[in-house]
Design a protein around this motif. Structure first.
Motif: not given
Length: 250
Positions: A172-173, A176-190
């Protein structure tokens, strides 16, 4: 740099087992440009070991000790000689040049700021021999997909894999997307059928948009000479999933 995501190298290989077309592309590029090859973010050697097996002198730079250890094991198993170096592409200084530098599989996108990206590209420029080339691939950002990064945890069916000890592992993932930084920050659950969330790993990935990429390369002393949209070398288009770039010193 999402270190925890790359702490289990065998899990990484099960999570991302494919890439045969990408391997064939990079092998062809090594044959095309000849000579020595440096891969930055070489991971478990998925691309570099076949290139070395073709007879090219190869060096792999990798930050993760676990990934580097697995690369060494796989190369020894195949009887292939590769120089493996633990290091950070943001601090690249090997004291020699190469005919081909490769940054594959979105590895460049772990550098989140423009300063880091330009600094890395300038270092690549210094490590290119006369006539040398940089070849890289990054995804082509989809505004629609970025807009869906709302922090909700969702099943990633395409990432399910079989673990020899745990059986089927589901992923599962939540992103969120930080448009100002152009960075997608995610958590991956196994999770397995008997063990929920046995691993939760953060992953942060920068987006580089098509008009932005040539400017970053230029600031790094490089020039984009080819850009493909897939591994068959079709021209890059707006709806292409990838930006596969061949670059030369400016």
């Amino acid at each position: 740099m999402s270190d925890q995501f790359y702490a289990d190298a065998r899990l990484y290989d099960r999570l991302f087992p494919g890439g045969d077309r990408a391997v064939a592309f990079y092998r062809a590029e090594a044959d095309r440009h000849g000579g020595s090859v440096l891969e930055l973010g070489s991971g478990t050697g998925h691309k570099l070991i076949p290139i070395a097996a073709d007879g090219h002198p190869c060096t792999g730079l990798e930050r993760s000790p676990a990934m580097l250890g697995e690369a060494r094991r796989k190369a020894a198993e195949r009887g292939v000689e590769v120089e493996w170096v633990q290091g950070d592409m943001r601090e690249l200084d090997l004291g020699r040049t190469f005919d081909l530098v490769v940054i594959a599989a979105n590895s460049l996108l772990h550098l989140q700021t423009s300063e880091e990206l330009v600094g890395c590209l300038r270092s690549v420029r210094r490590h290119l021999a006369p006539g040398g080339r940089l070849v890289l691939d990054v995804f082509n950002p989809s505004v629609r997909m970025l807009a869906l990064a709302d922090g909700v945890r969702r099943r990633r069916e395409a990432s399910s894999y079989v673990d020899p000890d745990r059986g089927v592992v589901h992923v599962d993932v939540a992103e969120t997307y930080d448009a100002a930084a152009q960075v997608t920050r995610g958590s991956w659950y196994f999770s397995s059928d008997t063990e929920a969330d046995f691993l939760v790993a953060p992953l942060e990935i920068r987006s580089i948009f098509p008009q932005e990429l040539p400017l970053l390369l230029s600031l790094g002393g490089l020039r984009l000479v080819e850009r493909h949209g897939d591994w068959s070398r079709e021209p890059f288009t707006a709806d292409a999933a990838l930006q596969i770039c061949v670059c030369e010193p400016d």
